[in-house]
Each structure stands twice: as C-alpha cells, then as structure tokens.
Scaffold this motif. Structure first.
Motif, PDB file in Angstrom:
ATOM      1  N   GLY A 298       0.806  -1.206   0.000  1.00  0.00           N
ATOM      2  CA  GLY A 298       0.000   0.000   0.000  1.00  0.00           C
ATOM      3  C   GLY A 298       0.842   1.261   0.000  1.00  0.00           C
ATOM      4  N   ALA A 299       1.909   1.267   0.830  1.00  0.00           N
ATOM      5  CA  ALA A 299       2.789   2.434   0.887  1.00  0.00           C
ATOM      6  C   ALA A 299       3.509   2.637  -0.434  1.00  0.00           C
ATOM      7  CB  ALA A 299       3.796   2.261   2.023  1.00  0.00           C
ATOM      8  N   ALA A 300       3.984   1.542  -1.050  1.00  0.00           N
ATOM      9  CA  ALA A 300       4.689   1.648  -2.332  1.00  0.00           C
ATOM     10  C   ALA A 300       3.764   2.178  -3.418  1.00  0.00           C
ATOM     11  CB  ALA A 300       5.246   0.278  -2.728  1.00  0.00           C
ATOM     12  N   ALA A 301       2.523   1.716  -3.432  1.00  0.00           N
ATOM     13  CA  ALA A 301       1.571   2.183  -4.450  1.00  0.00           C
ATOM     14  C   ALA A 301       1.270   3.666  -4.289  1.00  0.00           C
ATOM     15  CB  ALA A 301       0.278   1.366  -4.361  1.00  0.00           C
ATOM     16  N   VAL A 302       1.049   4.099  -3.054  1.00  0.00           N
ATOM     17  CA  VAL A 302       0.725   5.512  -2.805  1.00  0.00           C
ATOM     18  C   VAL A 302       1.902   6.410  -3.154  1.00  0.00           C
ATOM     19  CG1 VAL A 302       0.181   7.195  -1.018  1.00  0.00           C
ATOM     20  CG2 VAL A 302      -1.018   5.004  -1.062  1.00  0.00           C
ATOM     21  N   LEU A 303       3.095   6.046  -2.686  1.00  0.00           N
ATOM     22  CA  LEU A 303       4.265   6.870  -2.983  1.00  0.00           C
ATOM     23  C   LEU A 303       4.546   6.901  -4.482  1.00  0.00           C
ATOM     24  CD1 LEU A 303       6.751   6.017  -0.088  1.00  0.00           C
ATOM     25  CD2 LEU A 303       5.478   8.131  -0.459  1.00  0.00           C
ATOM     26  N   ILE A 310       3.940  14.078  -9.601  1.00  0.00           N
ATOM     27  CA  ILE A 310       4.886  15.189  -9.500  1.00  0.00           C
ATOM     28  C   ILE A 310       5.800  15.257 -10.713  1.00  0.00           C
ATOM     29  CG2 ILE A 310       6.913  16.002  -8.216  1.00  0.00           C
ATOM     30  CD1 ILE A 310       5.579  15.011  -5.687  1.00  0.00           C
ATOM     31  N   ALA A 311       6.190  14.100 -11.247  1.00  0.00           N
ATOM     32  CA  ALA A 311       7.231  14.036 -12.284  1.00  0.00           C
ATOM     33  C   ALA A 311       6.972  14.925 -13.503  1.00  0.00           C
ATOM     34  CB  ALA A 311       7.423  12.587 -12.722  1.00  0.00           C
ATOM     35  N   GLY A 401       2.243   2.236  -9.580  1.00  0.00           N
ATOM     36  CA  GLY A 401       1.810   3.503  -9.007  1.00  0.00           C
ATOM     37  C   GLY A 401       2.372   4.696  -9.757  1.00  0.00           C
ATOM     38  N   LEU A 402       3.652   4.623 -10.143  1.00  0.00           N
ATOM     39  CA  LEU A 402       4.259   5.682 -10.936  1.00  0.00           C
ATOM     40  C   LEU A 402       3.503   5.885 -12.252  1.00  0.00           C
ATOM     41  CD1 LEU A 402       8.103   5.079 -10.524  1.00  0.00           C
ATOM     42  CD2 LEU A 402       6.906   7.212 -10.021  1.00  0.00           C
ATOM     43  N   TRP A 403       3.197   4.783 -12.898  1.00  0.00           N
ATOM     44  CA  TRP A 403       2.495   4.862 -14.192  1.00  0.00           C
ATOM     45  C   TRP A 403       1.113   5.489 -14.018  1.00  0.00           C
ATOM     46  CZ3 TRP A 403      -1.986   2.258 -15.861  1.00  0.00           C
ATOM     47  CH2 TRP A 403      -2.272   2.435 -17.227  1.00  0.00           C
ATOM     48  N   ILE A 404       0.377   5.075 -12.994  1.00  0.00           N
ATOM     49  CA  ILE A 404      -0.967   5.620 -12.768  1.00  0.00           C
ATOM     50  C   ILE A 404      -0.887   7.123 -12.484  1.00  0.00           C
ATOM     51  CG2 ILE A 404      -2.943   5.591 -11.194  1.00  0.00           C
ATOM     52  CD1 ILE A 404      -2.443   2.561 -10.869  1.00  0.00           C
ATOM     53  N   GLY A 405       0.031   7.518 -11.594  1.00  0.00           N
ATOM     54  CA  GLY A 405       0.171   8.929 -11.272  1.00  0.00           C
ATOM     55  C   GLY A 405       0.639   9.751 -12.452  1.00  0.00           C
ATOM     56  N   TYR A 406       1.555   9.193 -13.237  1.00  0.00           N
ATOM     57  CA  TYR A 406       2.097   9.914 -14.385  1.00  0.00           C
ATOM     58  C   TYR A 406       1.024  10.133 -15.447  1.00  0.00           C
ATOM     59  CZ  TYR A 406       5.892  11.410 -17.485  1.00  0.00           C
ATOM     60  OH  TYR A 406       6.719  12.143 -18.293  1.00  0.00           O
TER      61      TYR A 406
END
Length: 518
Positions: A298-303, A310-311, A401-406
């Motif tokens: 969960g922490a890895a996905a959120v971060l 942000i990227a 998580g990075l991909w979803i946020g990006y």
C-alpha cells in the motif's frame, strides 16, 4: 518511578546500537549534506530560485509530499525542501525502531523479566530507552547542523534545522514509548507507531494544501513553520521536547497500569490449531509476513502514484538553462532518481524478512520448526524466496503507481515505468542475498541485514560528494543499474547482478546447512 539501574541498561543499549545508530544517522546526515551542496548549482540567480520555489508551492502534489516553502527567497528552504518533512520521517522511523527494540522487543523475548529479577527497577528499561533517544537526537541534530554548514548553508539556519530534526526524532521516540505500552507484541507496537506517524503526516498534508490550522496540529507541520532558513521561529523549537516529554509521561503512566509482557490493548487469541497448509515452510513464511507485505504494498503504491503525479511538472521547477538542459537530455531523469532511492528503501523489506528469521532462530522458534518434518534447506529457502520475491513485487507495485500517477498528470511519454522499476530488482536481490548470507553466518551477524542497504546508499552518496574512484563506488550493486527510463535496458547488468545474487545465496545455503542452529 522505580528507575534503579537505568544507567547500566543505557550502556547496554548504546552498545547494542553501536552499528545501527551510527550508520543510520550517518546516512541521514549525508543526505542532508548532499541536498545542501547540490541545490545552489542548479540555479544561477536568486530570481531562478524564487521561480522554482513558487512552482513548488503551486503544485498541490509536491506540497502534500514535501511541505510548502514559506520563504520563497530563501536558498536554504529550497535546498531543504525534501529534508524538512519527508526525510524527517526516516529519522522518526529510526527512533521508533530504537525505542521499540529496547522496550517491547525486550519484554517479548523475556529478557526484561530476567533483568527485573535483579536490582533493576520496574521503569528502568523505559528510562534507559528515553535517555538513549535524547542522546542520539542531540547527536543527529548537531551533525546535521554541521553538515549543512559544510554544504554551504548559513550557520543560524543550519542550527535551527538540526534542532528541528532532533525535535522530530524526540517526538517519534515519545510515540514509540506510548506504542510499546499499548501493544502486546513488537509487531503490533510497530503498527501502532507507524499508524500514528501516518496520521500526523496526513494532518500536515491536509493543512499544507487546505486549512492551515490543521497543519499546526502535527509536529511534522511544525517543521515548515519553524522557518529554519528564513525568519526563524526559535520559540517553536521548544514545542518538540515539550510534546516528547508529555508523551514520555503518558508512557510512564500507562506502564504502571499493565502487567509485564502484556499490553493495554489485549492481544487477540488465534485459532486453537493451525491450518494444514501452514505445515509447509513457504506457506508459514507467507502467513507470518502477509500483513507486513500488504502494508508495504500500500505504501509503495501511494508513494509511486504521488511521485508519478509530480514528475511531469519537474520542468517548471528548473528554469535555469543548465538545469533545463539536463532534463532535456535525460528525459525521465526524475523518475530514475525516484526509483534509485525507492529501490534502497524497498530492499529493507528483504531485511525485515531475514531479520525475522534471525529472531526466530535466536528465540528458539526455528529449532521447533526444524525438529519436525521441515528441512533446513526448505526453511532457509522459504526465507530467501519471500525476501527476494517480495522485494520484486514491491518494485512492480511502485512502477504501477508511478504509471498511474504519471498518466493522471498527463505526463509526456517517457517509456515503460513497470520495466524501469523492475530494473532495480537484480541489485535489490544482491543486497537481499547478502542479508541471507549474514543470517547463514550465525545470529551474531544478523544485525548486518540492516546495514547492507544503508552502507551501499552511503557509498553512493560519498561517491558523488567526494568524487571517489569508480572501482570503489562500483562495489554498490545499485551503481550497476541502468537509469531507466532515461537509459536503455541492459541485459548484461541484469544478468550479472542476478548471477552474483545466486552465488551469494548458494554460499549462504551451504554455510547454513553446515553450522549449528542457535
């Protein structure tokens, strides 16, 4: 309070932490120095620094993660953006771990009861843990202040920043003391303390992006309000030790209301008999660490999602020609940098799994398992497989998580972020294999499982700061990972690191098979 003999326990505690504390504090100080020294080179004028600070404050995602820059004209506040709140969490985690180690873990293993049968007072362990936390917090604060001055920041602001970090550490230690009284096990203690820190972080994030008064409810919110490198609020620094002392008082009061070895929150009894599938070493290992793995996931996905959002906006933060040209050349440089730090952090999951097996052996649980139908090979393999496979899984979750946020932030195409995250798995496996080798050498070497990731991270930081020769920095497995997505996948690097991990695991298995248990 009955604190007879606390000074003796303090000396024992300091001796036990003679590796953990210096290494962890050293890494934190080096991170602060690196940030202080690197930031001025990115901006050629005060106007560029102000634009960068304003761009940070204009991004809710960045402010939620790092906190706002109160004085946009301050070079120190810009340099310490990540250190002020986010990296203060690492200091908090260290002090919670130390307090937990000398309170709840000692009770759980029965050593506190043995010590209590002597002239040691009932409250001496709590007193010794609190005093050690104060001493280490002072050391952390002084070294951080000195390091920031060496990094080029002004003396007054550096002293305030060091005091702020020390105060955050003291509050975390107080939270750890209270959690140790509430919980009935070391694992639950860690969960309570982590939950409390998480609530404080959320309050700070909500207040920094919404109603400002909410942030003032959290000590992490005080970190930015201190304004270390601006119009410093020296009086606010007194709030940290005051809150820490109050928490310690609560811990003392709670300690008098519970039995030794028990917690105020009663442990829930498990089933009378275990499921047949738990007779298998792999199923048992997964069952034991299932909750930990879910929390880490969960922490890895959120971060990952937060960093992914942000990227795309990094270009707005780098208005200087030099900094912008770096981004133009590297493309996914920020994502690469994020993954380089995340990989080190996630490697500690492997350290957690291996460290738990080491405690099982020292406490006699491993001997009970091996006395049945489970072979040494299977028990050791269950630990190694879960440690390495779990780390790879967490890297995959981070990449997702990075991909979803990006994508949510409408970032331009920079390559496959899942592959970029998994590129760090072989290096993490090498470090996990070294942790397994430490276990195989014997329980006296088990503390090294926590040292390996920090040691390699420190080597990387020192290599950048001191321009160390390539062969020396190359000792870190993380130094051989291509910086995807800015770079291309390298099968030679991935295969070589995987082969090294396999060899280390083979040596570890051979040694574990030959030595005595316990």
């Amino acid at each position: 309070m009955r604190t007879d003999g606390w000074s003796l326990l303090l000396r024992v505690g300091l001796r036990r932490d003679r590796i953990l504390a210096p290494v962890a504090i050293g890494v934190l100080v080096l991170m602060s120095i690196a940030s202080a020294a690197a930031t001025p080179s990115l901006y050629s004028s005060a106007a560029e620094r102000i634009r960068a600070a304003e761009a940070i404050n204009a991004s809710p995602a960045i402010v939620a993660l790092y906190g706002p820059i109160v004085d946009v004209s301050s070079e120190g506040e810009l340099a310490m953006t990540k250190m002020t709140v986010l990296y203060a969490l690492f200091a908090a985690a260290l002090f919670i771990a130390i307090v937990r180690r000398h309170t709840r873990v000692e009770e759980e293993t029965g050593r506190t009861e043995l010590v209590g049968g002597t002239a040691i007072g009932r409250d001496a362990p709590l007193m010794a843990a609190a005093v050690e936390a104060v001493l280490l917090a002072v050391v952390l604060g002084l070294l951080t202040a000195l390091g920031n001055v060496v990094g080029g920041l002004d003396v007054g602001g550096s002293v305030a920043f060091g005091a702020m970090w020390a105060g955050s550490a003291l509050v975390a230690a107080g939270i750890g003391l209270v959690a140790a009284q509430l919980s009935a096990s070391a694992r639950t203690c860690a969960g309570f303390a982590a939950g409390a820190i998480g609530v404080l972080f959320v309050l700070r994030a909500v207040g920094d992006t919404g109603p400002a008064w909410v942030s003032r409810l959290s000590p992490l919110g005080w970190n930015t309000q201190v304004r270390a490198y601006g119009d410093t609020r020296w009086w606010l620094l007194l709030a940290y030790p005051a809150l820490a002392a109050a928490l310690a008082g609560v811990a003392v009061a709670l300690r008098s209301r519970r039995d030794l070895g028990a917690g105020l929150v009663a442990a829930r009894p498990g089933p009378a008999s275990g499921a047949p599938r738990l007779a298998d070493a792999f199923s048992l290992a997964l069952k034991v660490h299932a909750t930990t793995l879910m929390l880490w996931s969960g922490a890895a996905a959120v971060l990952g999602a937060v960093f992914g959002m942000i990227a795309p906006g990094i270009g707005d933060l780098l208005d200087s020609a030099t900094a912008q040209s770096i981004i133009d050349e590297l493309g996914g440089a920020l994502v690469s940098a994020i993954l380089s730090i995340t990989a080190v952090v996630l490697t500690y999951f492997a350290a957690t799994v291996v460290g738990h097996s080491a405690r099982d052996e020292s406490d006699g649980r491993a001997e009970l398992v091996l006395a049945g139908g489970t072979s040494r090979t299977r028990w050791f393999a269950a630990t190694a497989v879960l440690a390495l496979a779990g780390t790879a899984w967490l890297l995959l979750v981070t990449g997702a998580g990075l991909w979803i946020g990006y994508v949510a932030a409408d970032g331009p195409g920079i390559g496959n972020l899942l592959v970029a995250a998994l590129a760090w798995a072989p290096a993490a496996w090498v470090v996990g294999a070294l942790a397994a080798l430490s276990l195989a050498l014997g329980t006296r070497w088990a503390a090294l499982v926590w040292v390996w990731p920090a040691a390699f991270l420190t080597l990387s930081l020192l290599g950048d700061l001191l321009h160390l020769p390539g062969w020396l920095t190359g000792l870190s497995p993380y130094a051989h990972v291509p910086l995807l997505p800015a770079a291309a996948w390298d099968w030679g690097s991935a295969g070589g690191l995987s082969a090294v991990a396999a060899v280390l695991l083979g040596v570890a298995w051979w040694r574990f098979r030959e030595r005595d248990i316990g």
